[in-house]
Design an enzyme around this catalytic site. Structure first.
Site, PDB file in Angstrom:
ATOM      1  N   SER A   1      21.662 -62.542 -67.168  1.00 53.52           N
ATOM      2  CA  SER A   1      22.233 -63.173 -68.052  1.00 53.52           C
ATOM      3  C   SER A   1      23.482 -63.881 -67.697  1.00 53.52           C
ATOM      4  CB  SER A   1      22.584 -62.158 -68.978  1.00 53.52           C
ATOM      5  OG  SER A   1      22.971 -62.618 -70.351  1.00 53.52           O
TER       6      SER A   1
ATOM      7  N   ASP B   1      12.541 -65.389 -73.740  1.00 56.41           N
ATOM      8  CA  ASP B   1      13.930 -64.931 -73.665  1.00 56.41           C
ATOM      9  C   ASP B   1      14.810 -65.712 -74.849  1.00 56.41           C
ATOM     10  OD1 ASP B   1      16.520 -64.189 -73.330  1.00 56.41           O
ATOM     11  OD2 ASP B   1      16.161 -63.912 -71.038  1.00 56.41           O
TER      12      ASP B   1
ATOM     13  N   HIS C   1      15.260 -59.959 -72.717  1.00 58.44           N
ATOM     14  CA  HIS C   1      16.150 -60.572 -72.032  1.00 58.44           C
ATOM     15  C   HIS C   1      16.320 -60.136 -70.625  1.00 58.44           C
ATOM     16  CE1 HIS C   1      19.710 -62.714 -71.127  1.00 58.44           C
ATOM     17  NE2 HIS C   1      20.433 -61.734 -71.229  1.00 58.44           N
TER      18      HIS C   1
END
Length: 538
Positions: A223, A440, A469
């Site tokens: 991320s 995502d 994700h």
């Protein structure tokens, strides 16, 4: 990356700050700038703080590494970074240090040293983990690092006002809350806020590298950790050995534009979840079409304003809770059960189990501090308002206003941040492995494509149809084997001048069957046992 994470009220408010621009010391420094303040510093390893005898951190070592607050003044004020080490066991094939960052910004990474080793082992690659010293750490201002930034520990306590304003007064009330939070941050940590750029954190990583006596580092970033890693690679290209980047931030959208794109992607994913619930109406009884399920959800959302679910879940809290299904298909079953139990049986117990009252204030404060310092944000509230109204009217209703209020304190920050660092590749960089799930929502697919362009030596793997994700080490063998091979030998897919390899999403993980034995309990899917891009706040 937490949502960088906005009916039509007509408020026009100037979002002027109370301070000046970011000091020059907070701006990006020259590429390859060193860390002289810690050169030769010894790391005093000791036991980690643990919760009990079964805590995996019992098998790690912990320390504090002192770094300059301001790298342009290396002999000035110091802060310290909490670091953990999960040591290698394969002496013959030792590969050096592997840093891991779970994202955020604001995510604590101290527990991710032993966690990453567990995850690699769970997908059949314990031998790869054994070759590295895996380094977890809390970035500056986070968790066990000193100091840890907090601004108002009660700011996100339930029950908060509804996210979607129904009047100008509603919007002004949220603006006042946001402004007050920014003022509290400035009063308590104004001396530190200008030094919370990702470039500062990247220099901290290089300081830790130097203190560990390592010439190069490897990196595993989830991320926001992809942007963090890309920043390190831009500043210190000669010090990179290998980098895995999972769930890539779009470097063109740092940061205001990024949250606008998230609003669209989360709308798509939440509607996919509604459609999934409709497919299993025999289990949940919430309707046989996506439209019918969506209508019931919004009826519940509206009713929660007058009568919070279980006395604690108003519209804001319900949005935050349900948002998890947009992050990770592992939440599909429990959240559908929770919604069904409330609508059909008036039983709030499952939803209450998933209520996280805003998370930790430290997470939230650092999230804001980093993004506010990293890049310029609009300072005129009319821009925020107009973008929110436009997206909401276009049908992106689920997360738009929640995302506004999650970020809104930045509009009133004590200085205007930026400019954003221009990421760039280098002939000195080795190949990186970029992994991107095509559905995502937190880091939409365009981020993987743009990061691939920035770093020409990288290779990009798509998880086709994947809705979770940052989904590596989560049970998709095609992805996990590619990651392990790269960490083991540096092996990368062939360069195909676009996405370089494809893995199909695993059907039973991407589209779970609520009538079957739960996969995790049956051992069919290992799953990550620590959050990545924590889906608890908008």
């Amino acid at each position: 990356m937490k949502r960088i994470v906005l009916v039509a009220a007509a408020a026009v408010v100037t979002a002027g700050g109370v301070g000046a621009a970011v000091p020059a010391s907070a701006a990006p420094g020259p590429s390859g700038a060193g860390s002289p303040a810690v050169a030769g510093q010894d790391v005093d390893w000791g036991a980690c703080e643990v919760s009990g005898p079964d805590d995996p951190m019992n098998n790690a070592q912990c320390a504090q590494v002192e770094v300059p607050l301001d790298y342009s003044r290396p002999n000035g004020r110091k802060i310290s970074i909490a670091v953990s080490r999960f040591r290698h066991t394969d002496e013959e094939n030792y590969q050096g240090v592997l840093f891991v960052n779970p994202g955020g910004p604001g995510g604590s990474g101290l527990a991710y040293g032993p966690a990453l080793a567990r995850w690699l082992g769970a997908v059949g690659h314990a031998d790869v983990a054994a070759k590295y010293d895996i380094i977890g750490f809390d970035p500056r201002g986070v968790g066990s690092s000193k100091p840890a930034i907090t601004c108002d520990p009660n700011y996100n306590d339930p029950v908060r006002p509804a996210y979607v304003p129904e009047s100008r007064q509603d919007e002004l009330a949220w603006i006042a809350r946001s402004r007050k939070y920014a003022q509290d941050c400035a009063e308590k940590f104004g001396w530190m806020l200008p030094h919370m750029r990702t470039t500062d954190a990247a220099r901290d990583v290089d300081a830790i590298r130097a203190a560990l006596g390592q010439e190069k580092i490897s990196w595993y970033g989830f991320s926001y950790g992809t942007y963090f890693g890309a920043t390190y690679a831009t500043l210190f290209p000669k010090r990179v050995k290998r980098m895995v980047m999972d769930g890539n931030v779009n470097p063109k959208n740092v940061w205001y534009k990024g949250q606008l794109e998230q609003n669209k992607a989360f709308e798509r994913n939440i509607r996919a979840w509604f459609a999934w619930i409709a497919e299993h109406d025999s289990v949940y009884g919430l309707g046989t079409s996506e439209k019918a399920v969506r209508a019931k959800y919004y009826d519940v959302l509206e009713a929660a304003e007058e009568s919070p679910i279980g006395g604690r879940i108003g519209p804001a809290e319900l949005t935050d809770t349900i948002l998890a299904a947009g992050y990770n298909t592992g939440y599909y079953i429990p959240l559908a059960q929770g919604l069904s139990s409330w609508i059909n049986d008036r039983d709030p117990s499952i939803l209450l189990q998933f209520l996280n009252p805003g998370g930790e204030d430290n997470d939230f404060a650092v999230y804001l501090a980093v993004q506010a310092a990293d890049a310029r944000w609009p300072r005129n509230w009319a821009k925020w308002h107009n973008d929110a109204v436009r997206l909401h009217r276009q049908g992106y209703q689920f997360e738009t206003w929640g995302n506004v209020w999650f970020n809104a304190p930045i509009a009133f920050w004590p200085f205007n941040g930026g400019p954003a660092l221009k990421l760039k590749g280098s002939r000195h960089l080795p190949g990186m492995l970029l992994v991107q799930s095509t559905e995502d929502a937190a880091t939409p697919v365009e981020g993987g494509l743009e990061m691939h362009k920035v770093f020409p030596s990288s290779r990009l793997v798509f998880e086709v149809g994947g809705k979770t994700h940052s989904n590596t080490l989560n049970g998709n063998a095609c992805l996990d084997d590619k990651v392990a091979a790269y960490l083991d030998t540096g092996a990368l897919p062939a360069d195909r001048r676009g996405p370089d390899a494809y893995c199909e999403a695993v059907p039973e993980l991407n589209d779970p069957d609520p009538t079957a034995v739960q996969l995790k309990a049956a051992g069919a899917a290992p799953g990550k046992d620590l959050p990545v891009g924590t889906p608890v706040t908008p």
